[in-house]
Design a protein around this motif. Structure first.
Motif, PDB file in Angstrom:
ATOM      1  N   PRO A 219      -5.571  -9.169   9.426  1.00  0.00           N
ATOM      2  CA  PRO A 219      -5.630  -9.432  10.857  1.00  0.00           C
ATOM      3  C   PRO A 219      -5.577  -8.201  11.744  1.00  0.00           C
ATOM      4  CG  PRO A 219      -3.533 -10.146   9.939  1.00  0.00           C
ATOM      5  CD  PRO A 219      -4.373  -9.663   8.806  1.00  0.00           C
ATOM      6  N   VAL A 220      -5.190  -7.037  11.220  1.00  0.00           N
ATOM      7  CA  VAL A 220      -5.145  -5.826  12.046  1.00  0.00           C
ATOM      8  C   VAL A 220      -5.819  -4.675  11.316  1.00  0.00           C
ATOM      9  CG1 VAL A 220      -3.002  -6.467  13.178  1.00  0.00           C
ATOM     10  CG2 VAL A 220      -2.921  -5.042  11.151  1.00  0.00           C
ATOM     11  N   ARG A 221      -6.220  -3.679  12.091  1.00  0.00           N
ATOM     12  CA  ARG A 221      -6.784  -2.466  11.496  1.00  0.00           C
ATOM     13  C   ARG A 221      -5.650  -1.566  11.031  1.00  0.00           C
ATOM     14  NH1 ARG A 221     -10.943   0.557  14.855  1.00  0.00           N
ATOM     15  NH2 ARG A 221      -9.001   1.636  15.232  1.00  0.00           N
ATOM     16  N   LEU A 222      -5.832  -0.911   9.902  1.00  0.00           N
ATOM     17  CA  LEU A 222      -4.780  -0.052   9.362  1.00  0.00           C
ATOM     18  C   LEU A 222      -4.509   1.163  10.228  1.00  0.00           C
ATOM     19  CD1 LEU A 222      -5.475  -0.153   5.541  1.00  0.00           C
ATOM     20  CD2 LEU A 222      -3.909  -1.521   6.900  1.00  0.00           C
ATOM     21  N   ALA A 223      -5.530   1.722  10.836  1.00  0.00           N
ATOM     22  CA  ALA A 223      -5.320   2.896  11.681  1.00  0.00           C
ATOM     23  C   ALA A 223      -4.350   2.574  12.806  1.00  0.00           C
ATOM     24  CB  ALA A 223      -6.646   3.395  12.240  1.00  0.00           C
ATOM     25  N   GLY A 224      -4.434   1.391  13.366  1.00  0.00           N
ATOM     26  CA  GLY A 224      -3.530   0.991  14.431  1.00  0.00           C
ATOM     27  C   GLY A 224      -2.112   0.784  13.934  1.00  0.00           C
ATOM     28  N   TYR A 225      -1.968   0.391  12.691  1.00  0.00           N
ATOM     29  CA  TYR A 225      -0.637   0.163  12.124  1.00  0.00           C
ATOM     30  C   TYR A 225       0.149   1.459  12.032  1.00  0.00           C
ATOM     31  CZ  TYR A 225       2.934  -1.933   9.124  1.00  0.00           C
ATOM     32  OH  TYR A 225       4.119  -2.402   8.619  1.00  0.00           O
ATOM     33  N   ASP A 226      -0.521   2.554  11.707  1.00  0.00           N
ATOM     34  CA  ASP A 226       0.142   3.850  11.613  1.00  0.00           C
ATOM     35  C   ASP A 226       0.792   4.251  12.931  1.00  0.00           C
ATOM     36  OD1 ASP A 226      -0.430   4.375   8.908  1.00  0.00           O
ATOM     37  OD2 ASP A 226      -2.381   5.226   9.415  1.00  0.00           O
TER      38      ASP A 226
ATOM     39  N   LEU B 136       1.935   9.283  -5.743  1.00  0.00           N
ATOM     40  CA  LEU B 136       1.953  10.638  -5.196  1.00  0.00           C
ATOM     41  C   LEU B 136       3.340  11.272  -5.108  1.00  0.00           C
ATOM     42  CD1 LEU B 136      -0.486  10.009  -2.218  1.00  0.00           C
ATOM     43  CD2 LEU B 136      -1.030  11.050  -4.437  1.00  0.00           C
ATOM     44  N   GLY B 137       4.353  10.439  -4.882  1.00  0.00           N
ATOM     45  CA  GLY B 137       5.694  10.969  -4.684  1.00  0.00           C
ATOM     46  C   GLY B 137       5.981  11.309  -3.237  1.00  0.00           C
ATOM     47  N   TYR B 138       5.072  10.965  -2.355  1.00  0.00           N
ATOM     48  CA  TYR B 138       5.279  11.140  -0.921  1.00  0.00           C
ATOM     49  C   TYR B 138       4.473  10.066  -0.196  1.00  0.00           C
ATOM     50  CZ  TYR B 138       0.772  13.635  -1.102  1.00  0.00           C
ATOM     51  OH  TYR B 138      -0.532  13.967  -1.308  1.00  0.00           O
ATOM     52  N   PHE B 139       4.851   9.805   1.066  1.00  0.00           N
ATOM     53  CA  PHE B 139       4.161   8.786   1.847  1.00  0.00           C
ATOM     54  C   PHE B 139       2.931   9.360   2.534  1.00  0.00           C
ATOM     55  CE2 PHE B 139       8.446   6.954   1.645  1.00  0.00           C
ATOM     56  CZ  PHE B 139       8.126   5.690   1.183  1.00  0.00           C
ATOM     57  N   VAL B 140       1.930   8.519   2.692  1.00  0.00           N
ATOM     58  CA  VAL B 140       0.702   8.888   3.387  1.00  0.00           C
ATOM     59  C   VAL B 140       0.481   7.931   4.551  1.00  0.00           C
ATOM     60  CG1 VAL B 140      -0.397   9.864   1.327  1.00  0.00           C
ATOM     61  CG2 VAL B 140      -0.717   7.453   1.874  1.00  0.00           C
ATOM     62  N   GLN B 141      -0.353   8.316   5.473  1.00  0.00           N
ATOM     63  CA  GLN B 141      -0.777   7.414   6.538  1.00  0.00           C
ATOM     64  C   GLN B 141      -1.698   6.364   5.918  1.00  0.00           C
ATOM     65  OE1 GLN B 141      -0.108   7.609  10.080  1.00  0.00           O
ATOM     66  NE2 GLN B 141       1.516   8.927   9.316  1.00  0.00           N
TER      67      GLN B 141
ATOM     68  N   ARG C  64      -4.236   4.984   7.110  1.00  0.00           N
ATOM     69  CA  ARG C  64      -5.651   5.284   7.379  1.00  0.00           C
ATOM     70  C   ARG C  64      -6.230   6.275   6.364  1.00  0.00           C
ATOM     71  NH1 ARG C  64      -3.315   7.452  12.148  1.00  0.00           N
ATOM     72  NH2 ARG C  64      -2.720   9.595  11.785  1.00  0.00           N
ATOM     73  N   ASP C  65      -5.363   6.995   5.650  1.00  0.00           N
ATOM     74  CA  ASP C  65      -5.827   7.976   4.675  1.00  0.00           C
ATOM     75  C   ASP C  65      -5.999   7.400   3.266  1.00  0.00           C
ATOM     76  OD1 ASP C  65      -5.799   9.879   6.691  1.00  0.00           O
ATOM     77  OD2 ASP C  65      -3.754  10.521   6.217  1.00  0.00           O
ATOM     78  N   VAL C  66      -5.651   6.143   3.084  1.00  0.00           N
ATOM     79  CA  VAL C  66      -5.769   5.510   1.773  1.00  0.00           C
ATOM     80  C   VAL C  66      -7.206   5.027   1.602  1.00  0.00           C
ATOM     81  CG1 VAL C  66      -4.933   3.651   0.287  1.00  0.00           C
ATOM     82  CG2 VAL C  66      -3.350   4.825   1.823  1.00  0.00           C
ATOM     83  N   PRO C  67      -7.866   5.411   0.518  1.00  0.00           N
ATOM     84  CA  PRO C  67      -9.249   4.979   0.303  1.00  0.00           C
ATOM     85  C   PRO C  67      -9.390   3.455   0.291  1.00  0.00           C
ATOM     86  CG  PRO C  67      -8.683   6.731  -1.219  1.00  0.00           C
ATOM     87  CD  PRO C  67      -7.411   6.324  -0.532  1.00  0.00           C
ATOM     88  N   GLU C  68     -10.503   2.996   0.806  1.00  0.00           N
ATOM     89  CA  GLU C  68     -10.743   1.564   0.932  1.00  0.00           C
ATOM     90  C   GLU C  68     -10.696   0.843  -0.420  1.00  0.00           C
ATOM     91  OE1 GLU C  68     -14.046  -1.528   2.745  1.00  0.00           O
ATOM     92  OE2 GLU C  68     -14.226   0.598   3.177  1.00  0.00           O
TER      93      GLU C  68
ATOM     94  N   VAL D 292       0.849  -1.200   0.000  1.00  0.00           N
ATOM     95  CA  VAL D 292       0.000   0.000   0.000  1.00  0.00           C
ATOM     96  C   VAL D 292       0.883   1.248   0.000  1.00  0.00           C
ATOM     97  CG1 VAL D 292      -1.675   1.361   1.316  1.00  0.00           C
ATOM     98  CG2 VAL D 292      -1.995  -1.110   1.062  1.00  0.00           C
ATOM     99  N   LEU D 293       1.891   1.259   0.860  1.00  0.00           N
ATOM    100  CA  LEU D 293       2.795   2.410   0.908  1.00  0.00           C
ATOM    101  C   LEU D 293       3.580   2.564  -0.390  1.00  0.00           C
ATOM    102  CD1 LEU D 293       4.072   2.057   4.572  1.00  0.00           C
ATOM    103  CD2 LEU D 293       2.523   3.803   3.669  1.00  0.00           C
TER     104      LEU D 293
END
Length: 99
Positions: A85-92, A58-63, A65-69, A50-51
């Motif tokens: 197995p994990v939520r993406l918001a927690g991964y950030d 984009l040319g830059y990294f995003v969180q 949780r900000d990536v559309p489903e 995803v990253l």
């Protein structure tokens, strides 16, 4: 007039069309192989891809949780995953990105 995601400060579309999902956000075989080499667990491989794909766009990294489903679903299916197995918001916040 260019759309916001086509400007000097690109952003992710909230609802990319299927063609964009296939052409932009589907990892290549080389990218899938790279994910296998750099990450052990399915969640880490997924987050890496995803990253990678969003950075390529984009040319830059995003969180994560900000990536559309729709984008995360496309990448998840390319890995053959049905669920994560994990939520993406927690991964950030987990510190895994800095390890």
């Amino acid at each position: 007039m260019p759309t916001l995601d086509e400007t000097a400060y690109p952003r992710l579309k909230s609802q990319p069309i299927e063609k964009e999902l296939l052409e932009i956000y589907t990892p290549s075989q080389e990218e899938l192989a790279l994910a296998e080499r750099v990450a052990r667990e399915a969640t880490a491989k997924f987050c890496f891809l995803v990253l990678l794909k969003t950075f390529q766009r984009l040319g830059y990294f995003v969180q994560l949780r900000d990536v559309p489903e729709t984008i995360t679903e496309q990448i998840k299916h390319s890995l053959g995953l049905l669920i994560l197995p994990v939520r993406l918001a927690g991964y950030d916040e987990s510190g895994a990105l800095t390890a």
